[in-house]
Design a protein around this motif. Structure first.
Motif, PDB file in Angstrom:
ATOM      1  N   ILE A   7      55.469  23.747  53.494  1.00 40.35           N
ATOM      2  CA  ILE A   7      54.943  23.476  54.837  1.00 40.35           C
ATOM      3  C   ILE A   7      53.794  22.470  54.769  1.00 40.35           C
ATOM      4  CG2 ILE A   7      53.747  24.539  56.799  1.00 40.35           C
ATOM      5  CD1 ILE A   7      55.492  27.031  56.154  1.00 40.35           C
ATOM      6  N   TYR A  21      53.378  11.201  65.529  1.00 40.61           N
ATOM      7  CA  TYR A  21      53.235  12.618  65.893  1.00 40.61           C
ATOM      8  C   TYR A  21      52.561  12.756  67.256  1.00 40.61           C
ATOM      9  CZ  TYR A  21      52.098  17.491  65.987  1.00 40.61           C
ATOM     10  OH  TYR A  21      52.015  18.796  66.391  1.00 40.61           O
ATOM     11  N   ILE A  25      54.213  14.618  70.495  1.00 42.26           N
ATOM     12  CA  ILE A  25      53.722  15.891  71.030  1.00 42.26           C
ATOM     13  C   ILE A  25      53.226  15.721  72.477  1.00 42.26           C
ATOM     14  CG2 ILE A  25      51.286  15.901  70.251  1.00 42.26           C
ATOM     15  CD1 ILE A  25      53.671  18.782  69.561  1.00 42.26           C
ATOM     16  N   VAL A  69      44.206  27.731  66.660  1.00 39.31           N
ATOM     17  CA  VAL A  69      44.941  27.713  65.397  1.00 39.31           C
ATOM     18  C   VAL A  69      46.433  27.637  65.681  1.00 39.31           C
ATOM     19  CG1 VAL A  69      44.864  30.284  65.213  1.00 39.31           C
ATOM     20  CG2 VAL A  69      45.336  28.900  63.201  1.00 39.31           C
ATOM     21  N   VAL A  71      45.300  23.605  64.982  1.00 40.75           N
ATOM     22  CA  VAL A  71      44.868  22.518  65.874  1.00 40.75           C
ATOM     23  C   VAL A  71      45.753  21.282  65.727  1.00 40.75           C
ATOM     24  CG1 VAL A  71      43.165  21.572  64.262  1.00 40.75           C
ATOM     25  CG2 VAL A  71      42.861  21.243  66.713  1.00 40.75           C
ATOM     26  N   LEU A  92      41.197  25.368  63.470  1.00 41.33           N
ATOM     27  CA  LEU A  92      41.640  25.610  62.095  1.00 41.33           C
ATOM     28  C   LEU A  92      43.071  25.117  61.899  1.00 41.33           C
ATOM     29  CD1 LEU A  92      40.672  28.467  59.892  1.00 41.33           C
ATOM     30  CD2 LEU A  92      43.121  28.352  60.320  1.00 41.33           C
ATOM     31  N   ASP A  93      43.346  24.582  60.728  1.00 37.38           N
ATOM     32  CA  ASP A  93      44.709  24.171  60.366  1.00 37.38           C
ATOM     33  C   ASP A  93      44.831  24.224  58.840  1.00 37.38           C
ATOM     34  OD1 ASP A  93      47.032  22.451  62.102  1.00 37.38           O
ATOM     35  OD2 ASP A  93      47.159  22.278  59.923  1.00 37.38           O
ATOM     36  N   TYR A  94      46.067  24.433  58.406  1.00 35.74           N
ATOM     37  CA  TYR A  94      46.434  24.416  56.999  1.00 35.74           C
ATOM     38  C   TYR A  94      46.267  23.030  56.378  1.00 35.74           C
ATOM     39  CZ  TYR A  94      49.681  27.632  54.519  1.00 35.74           C
ATOM     40  OH  TYR A  94      50.277  28.561  53.756  1.00 35.74           O
ATOM     41  N   SER A  95      46.611  21.999  57.174  1.00 36.54           N
ATOM     42  CA  SER A  95      46.809  20.659  56.630  1.00 36.54           C
ATOM     43  C   SER A  95      45.557  19.789  56.770  1.00 36.54           C
ATOM     44  CB  SER A  95      47.985  20.000  57.377  1.00 36.54           C
ATOM     45  OG  SER A  95      47.898  18.605  57.271  1.00 36.54           O
ATOM     46  N   GLY A 117      42.283  26.175  56.710  1.00 35.13           N
ATOM     47  CA  GLY A 117      42.534  27.570  56.361  1.00 35.13           C
ATOM     48  C   GLY A 117      43.916  28.014  56.772  1.00 35.13           C
ATOM     49  N   ASP A 118      44.175  29.286  56.501  1.00 36.27           N
ATOM     50  CA  ASP A 118      45.489  29.887  56.724  1.00 36.27           C
ATOM     51  C   ASP A 118      45.375  30.920  57.844  1.00 36.27           C
ATOM     52  OD1 ASP A 118      47.915  31.190  56.577  1.00 36.27           O
ATOM     53  OD2 ASP A 118      47.706  31.785  54.478  1.00 36.27           O
ATOM     54  N   ASN A 136      52.110  25.575  69.678  1.00 36.03           N
ATOM     55  CA  ASN A 136      53.174  25.105  68.783  1.00 36.03           C
ATOM     56  C   ASN A 136      52.967  25.498  67.326  1.00 36.03           C
ATOM     57  OD1 ASN A 136      54.429  23.737  70.994  1.00 36.03           O
ATOM     58  ND2 ASN A 136      52.861  22.161  70.830  1.00 36.03           N
ATOM     59  N   HIS A 139      56.175  28.853  65.378  1.00 32.81           N
ATOM     60  CA  HIS A 139      57.457  28.451  64.803  1.00 32.81           C
ATOM     61  C   HIS A 139      57.270  27.799  63.427  1.00 32.81           C
ATOM     62  CE1 HIS A 139      56.583  24.980  67.723  1.00 32.81           C
ATOM     63  NE2 HIS A 139      56.261  24.542  66.535  1.00 32.81           N
ATOM     64  N   ALA A 140      56.018  27.439  63.098  1.00 34.47           N
ATOM     65  CA  ALA A 140      55.746  26.797  61.805  1.00 34.47           C
ATOM     66  C   ALA A 140      55.180  27.779  60.783  1.00 34.47           C
ATOM     67  CB  ALA A 140      54.756  25.646  62.000  1.00 34.47           C
ATOM     68  N   PHE A 141      54.487  28.810  61.240  1.00 33.71           N
ATOM     69  CA  PHE A 141      53.802  29.699  60.297  1.00 33.71           C
ATOM     70  C   PHE A 141      54.800  30.370  59.351  1.00 33.71           C
ATOM     71  CE2 PHE A 141      50.523  30.545  63.893  1.00 33.71           C
ATOM     72  CZ  PHE A 141      49.872  29.368  63.595  1.00 33.71           C
ATOM     73  N   PRO A 142      54.491  30.364  58.042  1.00 35.67           N
ATOM     74  CA  PRO A 142      55.418  30.981  57.083  1.00 35.67           C
ATOM     75  C   PRO A 142      55.405  32.512  57.154  1.00 35.67           C
ATOM     76  CG  PRO A 142      53.499  30.064  55.945  1.00 35.67           C
ATOM     77  CD  PRO A 142      53.370  29.679  57.381  1.00 35.67           C
TER      78      PRO A 142
HETATM   79  C1  LIG Z   1      53.850  21.595  65.113  1.00 35.97           C
HETATM   80  S1  LIG Z   1      52.196  21.489  64.517  1.00 35.97           S
HETATM   81  C2  LIG Z   1      51.302  21.994  65.963  1.00 35.97           C
HETATM   82  C3  LIG Z   1      49.892  21.478  65.962  1.00 35.97           C
HETATM   83  C4  LIG Z   1      49.184  21.396  67.320  1.00 35.97           C
HETATM   84  N1  LIG Z   1      48.762  22.682  67.818  1.00 35.97           N
HETATM   85  C5  LIG Z   1      50.050  20.677  68.334  1.00 35.97           C
HETATM   86  O1  LIG Z   1      50.577  21.333  69.258  1.00 35.97           O
HETATM   87  O2  LIG Z   1      50.194  19.466  68.184  1.00 35.97           O
HETATM   88  C6  LIG Z   1      52.112  22.899  63.469  1.00 35.97           C
HETATM   89  C7  LIG Z   1      50.819  22.973  62.659  1.00 35.97           C
HETATM   90  O3  LIG Z   1      50.768  24.248  62.025  1.00 35.97           O
HETATM   91  C8  LIG Z   1      50.031  24.100  60.830  1.00 35.97           C
HETATM   92  N2  LIG Z   1      50.279  25.295  60.015  1.00 35.97           N
HETATM   93  C9  LIG Z   1      51.453  25.685  59.454  1.00 35.97           C
HETATM   94  N3  LIG Z   1      51.273  26.839  58.795  1.00 35.97           N
HETATM   95  C10 LIG Z   1      49.956  27.203  58.945  1.00 35.97           C
HETATM   96  C11 LIG Z   1      49.169  28.291  58.491  1.00 35.97           C
HETATM   97  N4  LIG Z   1      49.687  29.260  57.751  1.00 35.97           N
HETATM   98  N5  LIG Z   1      47.865  28.334  58.842  1.00 35.97           N
HETATM   99  C12 LIG Z   1      47.318  27.346  59.606  1.00 35.97           C
HETATM  100  N6  LIG Z   1      48.032  26.280  60.064  1.00 35.97           N
HETATM  101  C13 LIG Z   1      49.321  26.212  59.742  1.00 35.97           C
HETATM  102  C14 LIG Z   1      50.555  22.790  60.267  1.00 35.97           C
HETATM  103  O4  LIG Z   1      49.671  22.236  59.307  1.00 35.97           O
HETATM  104  C15 LIG Z   1      50.662  21.942  61.546  1.00 35.97           C
HETATM  105  O5  LIG Z   1      49.492  21.188  61.764  1.00 35.97           O
END
Ligand SMILES: C[S@@+](CC[C@H](N)C(=O)[O-])C[C@H]1O[C@@H](n2cnc3c(N)ncnc32)[C@H](O)[C@@H]1O
Length: 230
Positions: A7, A21, A25, A69, A71, A92-95, A117-118, A136, A139-142
């Motif tokens: 991810i 991106y 979005i 979270v 962001v 907060l964001d992972y990336s 952070g996570d 959004n 659907h991305a969180f593992p």
């Molecule tokens: C589709 S983007 C959405 C970002 C923003 N909220 C938007 O609507 O544009 C998904 C985001 O989730 C973050 N992400 C995925 N897994 C995560 C986790 N475990 N903790 C924090 N952020 C996470 C990704 O790094 C990515 O920036």
């Protein structure tokens, strides 16, 4: 490669394609509008519609503590935070790459801080926030179970949880593209909620919930009235 690494790699790539991106979005650039239409069956009006519903849980002139979270690049929320100077906002964001872009959009906003952070292991105490906003993200969180649990924990009793994310079962073409493209790329991670399972889950974990779908995006707001996570 582990799921978390996959991810992070996927969003590192997207963070590198910032303009693409942001256009996608917000459904604003030519390529962004094409993706919105093709993948999501949406135009700019529908995009604004689901976003307004997702942000409706934040009262006008909000001046409390808000956690956003994930962001992402911050393009959706920094304009709103500019209008909320009294609020104390944590993003907060992972990336790290996505966060860099968010810092760019949030430049000059002293009441907004950015943290890597996570969502599954939030570095905040219990009840730290009045509102948690998640656009959004699910659907991305593992590890979605950990995300639900952590968001419940850091939200104060009576606090608001609101946001939006992809739900399956609304649009067959969207579901097909997600399964065939977004999941293998690591942008999205199953399992996915349906609109009905989302409502049920929010009400079970937090309390009474409003859920509204625009195509395959469900926007929601609920209040934490439950005392314990279940
Ligand atoms: C589709 S983007 C959405 C970002 C923003 N909220 C938007 O609507 O544009 C998904 C985001 O989730 C973050 N992400 C995925 N897994 C995560 C986790 N475990 N903790 C924090 N952020 C996470 C990704 O790094 C990515 O920036």
């Amino acid at each position: 490669m582990g799921q978390e690494e996959r991810i992070q790699n996927a969003y590192r790539g997207l963070g590198g394609k910032r303009t693409f991106y942001d256009g996608m979005i917000t459904c604003s650039t030519l390529s962004g509008r094409a993706v919105c239409r093709l993948v999501w069956g949406m135009g700019r009006a529908e995009t604004q519609d689901y976003l307004s519903a997702a942000l409706a849980g934040i009262p006008e002139g909000f001046s409390g503590r808000l956690l956003e979270v994930p962001v992402g690049t911050g393009i959706l929320t920094m304009p709103l935070y500019r209008e909320m100077p009294e609020a104390e906002i944590t993003c907060l964001d992972y990336s790290p790459e996505m966060l860099e872009r968010a810092k760019f959009w949030g430049e000059g906003l002293a009441h907004v801080r950015f943290q890597q952070g996570d969502v599954g292991a939030l570095p905040f105490g219990d009840g730290s926030f009045d509102i948690v906003l998640s656009l959004n993200g699910f659907h991305a969180f593992p590890d979605k179970e950990a995300a639900w649990r952590e968001i419940f924990r850091v939200l104060r009793p009576g606090g608001i949880f609101c946001g939006c994310f992809y739900v399956t079962g609304q649009n067959r073409r969207t579901d097909w593209i997600i399964r065939r493209l977004y999941v293998p790329k690591g942008y999205f991670t199953p399992p996915f909620e349906t609109a009905e399972s989302l409502r049920h889950r929010l009400e079970e974990i937090f309390g009474p919930a409003k859920v509204r779908t625009v195509q395959s995006i469900a926007s929601f707001a609920c209040q934490k009235v439950k005392e314990e996570y279940s």
